[in-house]
Every structure is written in C-alpha cells, then in structure tokens.
Design a protein around this motif. Structure first.
Motif, PDB file in Angstrom:
ATOM      1  N   TRP A   1      12.713   0.232  -1.901  1.00 50.38           N
ATOM      2  CA  TRP A   1      12.618  -0.992  -2.699  1.00 50.38           C
ATOM      3  C   TRP A   1      12.975  -2.219  -1.862  1.00 50.38           C
ATOM      4  O   TRP A   1      12.536  -3.339  -2.168  1.00 50.38           O
ATOM      5  N   LEU A   2      13.762  -2.020  -0.807  1.00 54.91           N
ATOM      6  CA  LEU A   2      14.118  -3.140   0.067  1.00 54.91           C
ATOM      7  C   LEU A   2      12.885  -3.747   0.733  1.00 54.91           C
ATOM      8  O   LEU A   2      12.902  -4.912   1.159  1.00 54.91           O
ATOM      9  N   GLU A   3      11.810  -2.957   0.818  1.00 56.70           N
ATOM     10  CA  GLU A   3      10.585  -3.452   1.442  1.00 56.70           C
ATOM     11  C   GLU A   3       9.906  -4.536   0.597  1.00 56.70           C
ATOM     12  O   GLU A   3       8.944  -5.166   1.050  1.00 56.70           O
TER      13      GLU A   3
ATOM     14  N   LEU B   1       0.831  -1.202   0.000  1.00 56.09           N
ATOM     15  CA  LEU B   1       0.000   0.000   0.000  1.00 56.09           C
ATOM     16  C   LEU B   1       0.866   1.253   0.000  1.00 56.09           C
ATOM     17  O   LEU B   1       0.497   2.278  -0.583  1.00 56.09           O
ATOM     18  N   GLY B   2       2.026   1.162   0.657  1.00 50.81           N
ATOM     19  CA  GLY B   2       2.950   2.286   0.646  1.00 50.81           C
ATOM     20  C   GLY B   2       3.453   2.603  -0.748  1.00 50.81           C
ATOM     21  O   GLY B   2       3.549   3.777  -1.141  1.00 50.81           O
ATOM     22  N   PHE B   3       3.760   1.563  -1.536  1.00 54.55           N
ATOM     23  CA  PHE B   3       4.192   1.772  -2.920  1.00 54.55           C
ATOM     24  C   PHE B   3       3.082   2.414  -3.755  1.00 54.55           C
ATOM     25  O   PHE B   3       3.343   3.241  -4.630  1.00 54.55           O
ATOM     26  N   VAL B   4       1.830   2.008  -3.471  1.00 52.10           N
ATOM     27  CA  VAL B   4       0.694   2.605  -4.187  1.00 52.10           C
ATOM     28  C   VAL B   4       0.615   4.104  -3.896  1.00 52.10           C
ATOM     29  O   VAL B   4       0.411   4.922  -4.811  1.00 52.10           O
ATOM     30  N   LEU B   5       0.803   4.498  -2.636  1.00 57.16           N
ATOM     31  CA  LEU B   5       0.762   5.912  -2.278  1.00 57.16           C
ATOM     32  C   LEU B   5       1.929   6.674  -2.907  1.00 57.16           C
ATOM     33  O   LEU B   5       1.767   7.820  -3.354  1.00 57.16           O
ATOM     34  N   LEU B   6       3.107   6.051  -2.934  1.00 58.21           N
ATOM     35  CA  LEU B   6       4.255   6.694  -3.578  1.00 58.21           C
ATOM     36  C   LEU B   6       3.984   6.931  -5.057  1.00 58.21           C
ATOM     37  O   LEU B   6       4.326   7.985  -5.617  1.00 58.21           O
ATOM     38  N   LEU B   7       3.363   5.948  -5.700  1.00 61.63           N
ATOM     39  CA  LEU B   7       3.009   6.095  -7.108  1.00 61.63           C
ATOM     40  C   LEU B   7       2.001   7.233  -7.296  1.00 61.63           C
ATOM     41  O   LEU B   7       2.087   8.001  -8.264  1.00 61.63           O
TER      42      LEU B   7
END
Length: 349
Positions: A164-166, A148-154
């Motif tokens: 990216w380590l996540e 979900l964090g990657f979605v918010l970053l996008l």
C-alpha cells in the motif's frame, strides 16, 4: 524542464552536484539491497553459478533481440515530440545519451543530444523540449507501474500488505501528469506553474528567480505545444510497452536459468517487477535495490528453493538491460559520427 539557473551552476561547477546526488543514491541503493538480501536469506552463490550453466548459445541471441525492441520503445517519445526525428534517430540519440551519462559528467549527455539534433536540422530548443517531455513521460510511466501491480494482485486475490506504500509512487505520477497538463494548457498556467515552482525552490536556493522560471516554462510550452496532444498518448503507450518488454526480458532470463512457470508464474514475476520498478529512479536503473526487491518477492512466491536460480536470472537480466545498452550506445555514437562524416563529404566545398 531546464531552469535558467542550470547553465550558471554547470559553468561554475560542471556536473558536481549531479554526481554527488548519484553517489548518494548509489550508496542508499547498496545499503538497502544488502538489508533486503539479508532479510531474504544467505544466497547460495555456488548454486547460482550452476544455474548460469543452463544458458544455451541461442539464449543471448533472443535476449539481444528483445532488448533492442526495449530500447526502441524507450526512445520512441523523442519521435513523437520532435519533428524531423525518425525512430532510428530517436534510438541512437537515446543510446548515445545513455553511454555519455555513464562515462562523462553531466551535462555531457545533453550536449551529445543537442549536437545530434543540430546535425539533423532540429533546433536545440525543440530538441531539448522533446528531451524533457521524453523524460517526463518515462517518469509518469515509472511511478505509475505499481497501479498495474495492484491490478494483478486483485486478479490473483492477494492482499497488498505493505505494498500500500506504493500509493505514494502513484501520487508522484499523478502530480507530474497534472503539472505537465497545466503547463501545456496555456501561457498563463505555464507562467503560474513556473513562478510557484521557483518560489518553492527559492526557499532552499536564494539565487533562484521565479520570473526566470516562469519564462522557462512559457518557452517550454511554446516549443512542445504543437506536437503534445498527438504525441503524448503515443509516448505513454510506448513507455508502457517498454515496461512490458522489460518484464518479458526478466521472465525469459529467469526461465533460461531454470526458474520454471510451475515454481513462479508470469503473474507473480509481473507483481514483483511492477512494484520494484519505481526504484529504477536510483542510479543504473536501481541496480541492487530493484534486484533485491524482486528477489524477495520471487522467493516469497516460489519458496527458498528458487532463490539461487532467481539470483542467476537477475544477473543475466542486468547484464542485458544495463550493460548491453551501454555497448549499443558506443555503436550508436559511431554510427552518428559516420553519418555526419558522410554528409560532410557529400556537400560541395
């Protein structure tokens, strides 16, 4: 899932290995948090204290209500996986176990859970199977949080950078999910998973019997299969809901001490929270390391001028999300003891 060897180990050295693991993880968390805070900069503790004076009398009331919703959502999988356990019983069972895990060595929390289940007419095997699925569902949600964090970053067009380590955390969540689905699919797959897991563990502990692990996985499947397909999707949703409410709690704590939306928006608080959430695997919900990671992300988003207020907000957040559930656990255990006492007096002698 519990293993056949666990009872033997706990008899010989009750809880010793688990407590050593907790102490090691706590030391790692402290060292990591100190390192991260030093990278952020020297905290102005006097300014942080001043930020705490922004709290009004009604703020704790709001936080208490929100944390109660959080705890109910956290315990909901017990209701979905165990027949005969209501939302109320699931909540007091989970709160009681939270209290016992802090004041007594393992497996005191499991012992309390089983005692509660038995008093409600739930078989220990069904209760333990539901408890295991409760934990596994939470672990899947915990390690999936960075997705979900990657979605918010996008959404905000920000580069993930070191985040990216996540992806490793997401891989862990996928691994747990695949393993659970294999175990509940059939007896054959359950035994295969148990046998292979036992063979892997036996490389480090020669006393492990893979056949007994296979039996344990097969028994677990028998106890949970009836309610898995209807309960698992709801359980996952409840854990996602719990994280959302926890994020709202953090946001309220920051706003109450003076961190405005203009300084750090909700999306940035969400990004900080979601990428730090897998580290709640450390003792006391990752106290120290999670806070330091969130603080670093908030300062990166809002600047050094919000650092002191952010520290104050994190302190309030921890008081209500770590300290309050312990107090509620004492209330839950007292309520359960009163319940069984009333039930005992109402029965004919």
């Amino acid at each position: 899932m519990s293993t056949p060897e666990s009872s033997d180990v706990s008899t010989a050295h009750p809880g010793r290995g688990a407590w050593i693991t907790r102490i090691v993880l706590l030391v790692v968390a402290v060292l990591s948090s100190v390192t991260i805070v030093r990278l952020v900069g020297q905290v102005d503790w006097e300014a942080a204290w001043d930020a705490l004076t922004h709290l009004s009398w009604w703020h704790p009331v709001v936080l208490l209500a929100v944390v109660l919703v959080r705890q109910i959502l956290l315990a909901m999988p017990l209701r979905f996986f165990i027949r005969g356990v209501t939302f109320y019983r699931a909540t007091i069972n989970d709160l009681g176990a939270t209290l016992m895990s802090l004041i007594a060595p393992p497996p005191s929390d499991i012992a309390l859970r089983v005692s509660m289940f038995k008093s409600w007419g739930v078989s220990p095997a069904k209760g333990l199977a539901g408890t295991v699925m409760n934990s596994l569902t939470f672990y899947i949600a915990r390690f999936s949080a960075p997705l979900l964090g990657f979605v918010l970053l996008l959404a905000v067009g920000e580069s993930p950078s070191l985040r990216w380590l996540e992806l490793l955390s997401i891989a862990v969540a996928v691994g747990i999910l695949v393993t659970v689905l294999m175990v509940v699919r059939s007896d054959r797959l359950a035994r295969t998973v148990g046998t292979r897991a036992g063979l892997i563990v036996r490389r480090f502990r020669r006393a492990v019997d893979p056949d007994r692990w296979a039996d344990a996985c097969q028994s677990f499947r028998a106890d949970i299969a009836e309610r898995f397909h209807s309960g698992f999707p709801l359980a996952v949703l409840s854990q996602v809901g719990m994280m959302v409410v926890d994020l709202v709690t953090l946001t309220l704590c920051l706003r109450f001490v003076g961190v405005s939306a203009n300084e750090v928006g909700f999306v940035w608080i969400g990004i900080a929270y979601l990428f730090a959430f897998p580290f709640t695997v450390f003792p006391l919900w990752g106290i120290g390391i999670v806070d330091a990671l969130i603080l670093a992300a908030l300062v990166e988003a809002g600047g050094r001028e919000i650092e002191a207020a952010a520290v104050a907000g994190l302190i309030v957040w921890r008081v209500f999300t770590v300290g309050l559930p312990v107090l509620l656990g004492a209330v839950a255990v007292a309520a359960w003891r009163r319940e069984i006492a009333v039930a005992g007096t109402s029965r004919p002698s």
